[in-house]
Design a protein around this motif. Structure first.
Motif, PDB file in Angstrom:
ATOM      1  N   LYS A 105       0.813  -1.216   0.000  1.00  0.00           N
ATOM      2  CA  LYS A 105       0.000   0.000   0.000  1.00  0.00           C
ATOM      3  C   LYS A 105       0.848   1.268   0.000  1.00  0.00           C
ATOM      4  CE  LYS A 105      -4.485  -1.278   1.881  1.00  0.00           C
ATOM      5  NZ  LYS A 105      -5.477  -0.980   2.953  1.00  0.00           N
ATOM      6  N   LYS A 106       2.127   1.142   0.324  1.00  0.00           N
ATOM      7  CA  LYS A 106       2.977   2.326   0.356  1.00  0.00           C
ATOM      8  C   LYS A 106       3.174   2.880  -1.056  1.00  0.00           C
ATOM      9  CE  LYS A 106       7.572   0.255  -0.201  1.00  0.00           C
ATOM     10  NZ  LYS A 106       8.909   0.075   0.385  1.00  0.00           N
ATOM     11  N   GLU A 107       3.648   4.092  -1.144  1.00  0.00           N
ATOM     12  CA  GLU A 107       3.868   4.742  -2.440  1.00  0.00           C
ATOM     13  C   GLU A 107       5.067   4.128  -3.148  1.00  0.00           C
ATOM     14  OE1 GLU A 107       2.660   7.400  -5.357  1.00  0.00           O
ATOM     15  OE2 GLU A 107       1.729   7.082  -3.404  1.00  0.00           O
ATOM     16  N   HIS A 108       4.853   3.670  -4.374  1.00  0.00           N
ATOM     17  CA  HIS A 108       5.937   3.114  -5.180  1.00  0.00           C
ATOM     18  C   HIS A 108       6.196   4.051  -6.355  1.00  0.00           C
ATOM     19  CE1 HIS A 108       6.119  -0.765  -3.135  1.00  0.00           C
ATOM     20  NE2 HIS A 108       4.815  -0.833  -3.190  1.00  0.00           N
ATOM     21  N   GLY A 109       7.441   4.143  -6.788  1.00  0.00           N
ATOM     22  CA  GLY A 109       7.767   4.955  -7.954  1.00  0.00           C
ATOM     23  C   GLY A 109       7.302   4.285  -9.235  1.00  0.00           C
ATOM     24  N   VAL A 110       7.171   5.099 -10.289  1.00  0.00           N
ATOM     25  CA  VAL A 110       6.699   4.586 -11.574  1.00  0.00           C
ATOM     26  C   VAL A 110       7.625   3.501 -12.106  1.00  0.00           C
ATOM     27  CG1 VAL A 110       6.320   5.184 -14.001  1.00  0.00           C
ATOM     28  CG2 VAL A 110       5.458   6.688 -12.190  1.00  0.00           C
ATOM     29  N   GLU A 111       8.929   3.711 -12.025  1.00  0.00           N
ATOM     30  CA  GLU A 111       9.865   2.721 -12.560  1.00  0.00           C
ATOM     31  C   GLU A 111       9.738   1.397 -11.833  1.00  0.00           C
ATOM     32  OE1 GLU A 111      11.796   2.911 -15.335  1.00  0.00           O
ATOM     33  OE2 GLU A 111      10.598   4.714 -15.584  1.00  0.00           O
ATOM     34  N   PHE A 112       9.554   1.445 -10.513  1.00  0.00           N
ATOM     35  CA  PHE A 112       9.363   0.213  -9.745  1.00  0.00           C
ATOM     36  C   PHE A 112       8.108  -0.513 -10.212  1.00  0.00           C
ATOM     37  CE2 PHE A 112       7.474  -2.200  -6.291  1.00  0.00           C
ATOM     38  CZ  PHE A 112       8.554  -2.918  -5.788  1.00  0.00           C
ATOM     39  N   LEU A 113       7.024   0.234 -10.370  1.00  0.00           N
ATOM     40  CA  LEU A 113       5.763  -0.379 -10.807  1.00  0.00           C
ATOM     41  C   LEU A 113       5.884  -0.932 -12.226  1.00  0.00           C
ATOM     42  CD1 LEU A 113       3.224   2.205  -9.354  1.00  0.00           C
ATOM     43  CD2 LEU A 113       3.633  -0.133  -8.549  1.00  0.00           C
ATOM     44  N   MET A 114       6.604  -0.223 -13.084  1.00  0.00           N
ATOM     45  CA  MET A 114       6.781  -0.714 -14.448  1.00  0.00           C
ATOM     46  C   MET A 114       7.665  -1.959 -14.475  1.00  0.00           C
ATOM     47  SD  MET A 114       4.885   1.039 -16.381  1.00  0.00           S
ATOM     48  CE  MET A 114       5.522   0.429 -17.937  1.00  0.00           C
ATOM     49  N   ASP A 115       8.670  -2.013 -13.609  1.00  0.00           N
ATOM     50  CA  ASP A 115       9.495  -3.225 -13.512  1.00  0.00           C
ATOM     51  C   ASP A 115       8.679  -4.413 -13.028  1.00  0.00           C
ATOM     52  OD1 ASP A 115      11.775  -1.947 -14.376  1.00  0.00           O
ATOM     53  OD2 ASP A 115      12.542  -1.552 -12.355  1.00  0.00           O
ATOM     54  N   HIS A 116       7.624  -4.124 -12.278  1.00  0.00           N
ATOM     55  CA  HIS A 116       6.751  -5.173 -11.748  1.00  0.00           C
ATOM     56  C   HIS A 116       5.373  -5.126 -12.414  1.00  0.00           C
ATOM     57  CE1 HIS A 116       9.869  -4.832  -8.628  1.00  0.00           C
ATOM     58  NE2 HIS A 116       9.591  -6.096  -8.349  1.00  0.00           N
ATOM     59  N   ARG A 117       5.351  -4.731 -13.666  1.00  0.00           N
ATOM     60  CA  ARG A 117       4.085  -4.604 -14.388  1.00  0.00           C
ATOM     61  C   ARG A 117       3.301  -5.919 -14.379  1.00  0.00           C
ATOM     62  NH1 ARG A 117      -0.038  -1.258 -15.582  1.00  0.00           N
ATOM     63  NH2 ARG A 117      -0.991  -1.740 -17.582  1.00  0.00           N
ATOM     64  N   HIS A 118       3.995  -7.040 -14.429  1.00  0.00           N
ATOM     65  CA  HIS A 118       3.341  -8.344 -14.424  1.00  0.00           C
ATOM     66  C   HIS A 118       2.563  -8.586 -13.132  1.00  0.00           C
ATOM     67  CE1 HIS A 118       7.336  -8.561 -12.709  1.00  0.00           C
ATOM     68  NE2 HIS A 118       7.042  -9.696 -12.105  1.00  0.00           N
TER      69      HIS A 118
END
Length: 429
Positions: A105-118
């Motif tokens: 639930k914490k704030e994640h950066g866009v790059e982190f979320l894109m790396d974990h897009r799956h």
């Protein structure tokens, strides 16, 4: 009875079984609240300690975020629940207890979320966006089927470019050079000469080094081509098409739009006819508002946004200068300095979602365009043949799926509108 969250409303008062993942969990000591998802939706399962066996209580307690399980329970109506229903859990059967989940639930950066897009696509927001994408695709097929269009699939590997060679991906095709398609349009024109009205729906590729929120390297296009259809009729089909798609989503995806906190009043207003202005009128409008742009220059994102802000519906910009448009567009018979074309600009800053035109049907004019644009006569001979053998007035357009979905959903970036976006410097996952 094994069912899904989407079908749960048909089983009020009954005991059902779901295959699900644990989206989230909270506990008040003697009650566990399981937030469950199964791909079709989200539902809360309530486990009351006094009503289940100790083993079942412990099984529920052992569940971690994204653990998979079968859950059994009684379906109850609940007005407080977003889905309108809740599950009183009578059985928990874990399938796999997930390891510590990287997305919290914490704030994640866009790059982190894109790396974990799956994994990111499992979230409520992403599930809503991709569900709406699916609805848009369904609406596309239904619209064209109802109007007698044939679905045709143009090639993805092509020997030539549709609009220019600067934004193409090159590949080796055995002993010759080939390209990934940036548009199926030329082939769809050939199909229209055989079948009358056709549309394609497939991936296209643009090797543009762009980082804007509107651009993808790989995206999906809907490209209709229509024989015996002039520019004016094409515009009517386009506005009917966009209206149909938007209204279809409003009807079929109310929960998803609510989850995205989308202002649906703006979408409810998207009904044909749409306003139309000429390119010349748009230039005058921009200049009056202080934009430094001259007649003959193409519009950038700020220009499109400024124009769209003056309308509460998508707006057509028609009759662009011949010099800034593709070689195949038909000149206006009353003014050959402009072509019979239009871009459809979406409201709220989402930019161009459709580009279309009436195509040149005159053989001699097309030959002249070949010379002006230095096109290889051998590579494009087959396209010239369409003007030799039974040429007719015809028109077509292309709608970008991801931009359209982004506009309907109100997303900040087009990367959220495709399951696995391909961006500049991103080919993973």
């Amino acid at each position: 009875m094994l069912t899904t969250v989407a079908q749960i409303g048909k089983h009020v008062g009954e005991e059902v079984r779901l295959g699900a993942w644990l989206f989230n969990k909270r506990s008040s000591g003697k009650i566990q609240f399981l937030q469950l998802r199964d791909g079709t939706g989200f539902i809360q399962g309530v486990v009351v300690k006094q009503e289940v066996t100790p083993e079942m209580w412990d099984a529920a307690k052992s569940l971690t975020q994204e653990s998979s399980l079968y859950v059994t329970g009684i379906v109850r109506e609940d007005e407080r629940a977003k889905s309108g229903y809740e599950l009183t859990v009578t059985g928990v059967d874990p399938i796999q207890i997930a390891e510590e989940y990287p997305i919290t639930k914490k704030e994640h950066g866009v790059e982190f979320l894109m790396d974990h897009r799956h994994l990111w696509i499992r979230s409520m927001r992403q599930q809503a966006v991709l569900s709406i994408r699916s609805a848009v695709i369904q609406a596309v097929y239904e619209f064209f089927k109802e109007r007698g269009f044939y679905k045709v699939d143009p090639p993805i590997l092509t020997p030539t470019s549709a609009e220019g060679t600067t934004t193409l991906f090159h590949t080796q095709y055995f002993d010759e050079e080939a390209y990934l398609s940036q548009s199926g349009q030329l082939y769809m024109e050939a199909a229209a000469m055989a079948l009358g009205r056709v549309f394609s729906f497939g991936p296209t590729f643009r090797a543009e080094k762009s980082k804007t929120r509107r651009h993808l390297i790989e995206f999906w296009m809907i490209e209709p081509e229509m024989a015996f259809v002039d520019h004016e009729e094409s515009l009517r089909i386009q506005e009917d098409f966009v209206s149909y798609v938007v209204q279809y989503v409003l009807k079929n995806c109310p929960l998803e739009l609510k989850r995205l906190e989308r202002d649906t009043s703006k979408l409810e207003n998207v009904k044909a006819p749409f306003p139309r202005i000429t390119y010349t009128e748009a230039i005058e409008m921009l200049q009056k508002d202080g934009h430094e742009i001259q007649w003959g220059e193409d519009f950038g994102a700020p220009h499109e946004t400024a124009i769209a802000e003056k309308f509460d519906k998508p707006v057509f910009i028609t009759h662009y200068p011949t010099g800034i448009k593709a070689f195949y567009m038909k000149p206006d018979p009353t003014n050959p300095d402009v072509v019979l074309c239009a871009d459809l600009i979406a409201p709220e800053g989402y930019g161009e979602i459709i580009g279309g035109s009436q195509r040149i049907d005159d053989l001699e004019l097309m030959k002249k365009r070949y010379e002006e644009h230095d096109l290889n006569p051998q590579a494009y001979q087959w396209y010239l043949d369409l003007r030799k053998y039974g040429s007719v007035p015809h028109s077509g357009f292309g709608l970008g799926l991801e931009r359209t979905v982004g506009w309907i959903c109100g997303t900040e970036h087009v990367r959220e509108t495709i399951p696995f976006p391909r961006l500049l410097n991103r080919l993973y996952p």
